[in-house]
Each structure stands twice: as C-alpha cells, then as structure tokens.
Scaffold this motif. Structure first.
Motif, PDB file in Angstrom:
ATOM      1  N   LEU A 202       4.569   3.023   0.845  1.00  0.00           N
ATOM      2  CA  LEU A 202       3.471   3.494   1.815  1.00  0.00           C
ATOM      3  C   LEU A 202       3.394   2.476   2.858  1.00  0.00           C
ATOM      4  O   LEU A 202       3.217   1.233   2.340  1.00  0.00           O
ATOM      5  CB  LEU A 202       2.174   3.796   0.929  1.00  0.00           C
ATOM      6  CG  LEU A 202       2.490   4.737  -0.243  1.00  0.00           C
ATOM      7  CD1 LEU A 202       0.840   4.841  -0.836  1.00  0.00           C
ATOM      8  CD2 LEU A 202       2.773   6.005   0.177  1.00  0.00           C
ATOM      9  N   VAL A 203       3.394   2.788   4.065  1.00  0.00           N
ATOM     10  CA  VAL A 203       2.699   2.016   5.111  1.00  0.00           C
ATOM     11  C   VAL A 203       1.487   2.637   5.294  1.00  0.00           C
ATOM     12  O   VAL A 203       1.040   3.563   5.543  1.00  0.00           O
ATOM     13  CB  VAL A 203       3.864   2.225   6.272  1.00  0.00           C
ATOM     14  CG1 VAL A 203       2.927   1.180   7.434  1.00  0.00           C
ATOM     15  CG2 VAL A 203       5.235   1.739   5.864  1.00  0.00           C
TER      16      VAL A 203
ATOM     17  N   LEU B 118       2.033  -2.646   3.543  1.00  0.00           N
ATOM     18  CA  LEU B 118       2.867  -1.971   2.838  1.00  0.00           C
ATOM     19  C   LEU B 118       2.654  -1.927   1.426  1.00  0.00           C
ATOM     20  O   LEU B 118       2.287  -2.970   0.920  1.00  0.00           O
ATOM     21  CB  LEU B 118       4.474  -2.428   3.037  1.00  0.00           C
ATOM     22  CG  LEU B 118       4.824  -2.691   4.366  1.00  0.00           C
ATOM     23  CD1 LEU B 118       6.356  -3.487   4.400  1.00  0.00           C
ATOM     24  CD2 LEU B 118       5.332  -1.266   4.771  1.00  0.00           C
ATOM     25  N   LEU B 119       2.540  -0.717   0.769  1.00  0.00           N
ATOM     26  CA  LEU B 119       2.489  -0.796  -0.583  1.00  0.00           C
ATOM     27  C   LEU B 119       3.705  -0.162  -1.274  1.00  0.00           C
ATOM     28  O   LEU B 119       4.165   0.964  -0.891  1.00  0.00           O
ATOM     29  CB  LEU B 119       1.236   0.072  -1.197  1.00  0.00           C
ATOM     30  CG  LEU B 119       0.113  -0.508  -1.082  1.00  0.00           C
ATOM     31  CD1 LEU B 119      -0.921   0.636  -1.376  1.00  0.00           C
ATOM     32  CD2 LEU B 119      -0.211  -1.352  -1.655  1.00  0.00           C
TER      33      LEU B 119
ATOM     34  N   GLY C  82       4.301  -1.560 -11.244  1.00  0.00           N
ATOM     35  CA  GLY C  82       3.127  -1.140 -10.557  1.00  0.00           C
ATOM     36  C   GLY C  82       3.173  -1.318  -8.906  1.00  0.00           C
ATOM     37  O   GLY C  82       4.597  -1.505  -8.570  1.00  0.00           O
ATOM     38  N   TRP C  83       2.240  -1.453  -8.466  1.00  0.00           N
ATOM     39  CA  TRP C  83       2.227  -1.543  -6.849  1.00  0.00           C
ATOM     40  C   TRP C  83       2.236  -2.796  -6.465  1.00  0.00           C
ATOM     41  O   TRP C  83       1.582  -3.751  -7.011  1.00  0.00           O
ATOM     42  CB  TRP C  83       1.054  -0.817  -6.432  1.00  0.00           C
ATOM     43  CG  TRP C  83       0.983   0.714  -6.373  1.00  0.00           C
ATOM     44  CD1 TRP C  83       0.517   1.529  -7.247  1.00  0.00           C
ATOM     45  CD2 TRP C  83       1.727   1.442  -5.748  1.00  0.00           C
ATOM     46  NE1 TRP C  83       0.790   2.778  -7.220  1.00  0.00           N
ATOM     47  CE2 TRP C  83       1.510   2.779  -6.054  1.00  0.00           C
ATOM     48  CE3 TRP C  83       2.655   1.249  -4.262  1.00  0.00           C
ATOM     49  CZ2 TRP C  83       1.827   3.837  -5.440  1.00  0.00           C
ATOM     50  CZ3 TRP C  83       3.015   2.716  -3.867  1.00  0.00           C
ATOM     51  CH2 TRP C  83       2.648   3.963  -4.179  1.00  0.00           C
TER      52      TRP C  83
ATOM     53  N   ALA D 211      -6.104   3.098  -2.178  1.00  0.00           N
ATOM     54  CA  ALA D 211      -5.654   1.964  -2.907  1.00  0.00           C
ATOM     55  C   ALA D 211      -6.136   2.312  -4.264  1.00  0.00           C
ATOM     56  O   ALA D 211      -5.650   2.113  -5.216  1.00  0.00           O
ATOM     57  CB  ALA D 211      -5.669   0.667  -2.356  1.00  0.00           C
ATOM     58  N   GLU D 212      -7.486   2.537  -4.258  1.00  0.00           N
ATOM     59  CA  GLU D 212      -8.087   2.556  -5.673  1.00  0.00           C
ATOM     60  C   GLU D 212      -7.662   3.801  -6.368  1.00  0.00           C
ATOM     61  O   GLU D 212      -7.564   3.857  -7.544  1.00  0.00           O
ATOM     62  CB  GLU D 212      -9.749   2.621  -5.272  1.00  0.00           C
ATOM     63  CG  GLU D 212     -10.410   2.812  -6.418  1.00  0.00           C
ATOM     64  CD  GLU D 212     -11.948   2.870  -6.298  1.00  0.00           C
ATOM     65  OE1 GLU D 212     -12.843   3.738  -6.864  1.00  0.00           O
ATOM     66  OE2 GLU D 212     -12.424   2.197  -5.359  1.00  0.00           O
TER      67      GLU D 212
END
Length: 179
Positions: free
Chosen positions: A45-46, A6-7, A13-14, A166-167
C-alpha cells in the motif's frame, strides 16, 4: 505538509518505509516503487496525505494494475502528488482528453480581448480543466475491504485517515516509526 509511506505485507506482518516521491512522475513509476518494496509480490500500500486536505491509497498486488482511492479529487488535483494518482481512467476520461476550454475557442462571437457582456469578469480561461475533476472521493473505495477497512469506513475518514487505516490493518506501530 505531505506524508507518503509504503506498507508492505509480509509473512511476518506489515513493514513500513518512508518514501520520497520527488522522482515519481507517473502512476506507473509509483507502482514500480511499490513492487520494489515487496520482492515476493505481496500486497503493498502506498499511503499519501496532504495534511488537512486529502489522502490517497494505492494498492499494488504483484503485477496487477494498481487500485486507487483518493478522498478528494479536486483537492488532490491541486497537488503534484495528487496529479500522479488522478489518472484519466480514474476520472472517467479518455486518455489525453482534457475538458474543453471553451473560452479559449472564442465561440461567442466576440473579438480577441473583448470581454463577454454575459460574464462580468470577462470569463475564466482556466475553468474548463477545474470542472473536469469532481469534488469528493474517486476511485476504488473497496480497495481495503479484504484488509478490514470497509468502503463506508474509508469514505468517512478525514483528518487522521492514514493512522486510522494503519490501525485497522494492525500496522499502527510500524507506520508511526516512519512518520
């Protein structure tokens, strides 16, 4: 091998967290899990991937319906985690509708157990459901557009998609901490 994380976007931030999907049976369960990760109703986000097979992104923004993207529906359909994401709506079916299994209906006039002369292998009773899931991507390819990942970029991702996502989000380091 599967990986799920999970994000959650916060004001700082994240934040990433490793997640177990063993108790998740439906998309609704998955969305609830994502909402629990962000009490402020921020974007969550999953990210799910089967190494070398497929990846999926589920985006939950507060109480809105989840937005889903799956890189390869046919590959995901063979996975218990993928089945969670491949809803009837995503696949363009009516709820509960399955592709008809015409072999089981015995509409060709042959007796039960009698092979059909037109099909050398006697038919494939499971063919109906496999044909109902398309090969290739399904869902909302613009799910990450406002976060910096274009539809074209998302559709072109393959092997290391979750790291690439992610980047682009600026969350590489936090994702790597839960891998």
């Amino acid at each position: 091998m599967y990986f799920a994380a999970l994000l959650a976007r916060t004001e700082d931030g994240w934040e990433a967290s490793d997640t177990e999907l063993d108790d998740v049976e439906t998309l609704s369960d998955l969305a609830d899990l994502a909402r629990e990760a962000s009490p402020d109703e921020d974007t969550v986000l999953v990210l799910i991937e089967q190494e070398g097979g497929w990846f999926g992104v589920v985006r939950v923004d507060g109480e809105e319906d989840p937005r889903i993207y799956v890189s390869d529906a046919a590959a995901a359909a063979r996975s218990s985690y993928g089945e969670i994401l491949l809803t009837d709506e995503l696949l363009g079916r009516e709820p509960g509708e399955e592709a008809p299994d015409l072999d089981a209906l015995d509409l060709d006039g042959t007796e039960d157990g009698e092979p059909d002369d037109d099909e050398p292998d006697g038919g494939d009773a499971g063919a109906g459901s496999a044909e109902s899931v398309p090969h290739g991507p399904v869902g909302d390819a613009q799910v990450l557009e406002d976060l910096g990942v274009t539809e074209k970029e998302l559709r072109s991702m393959t092997e290391d998609a979750l790291s690439e996502i992610a980047e682009a989000l600026g969350a590489s380091e936090v994702l790597e901490t839960v891998r």
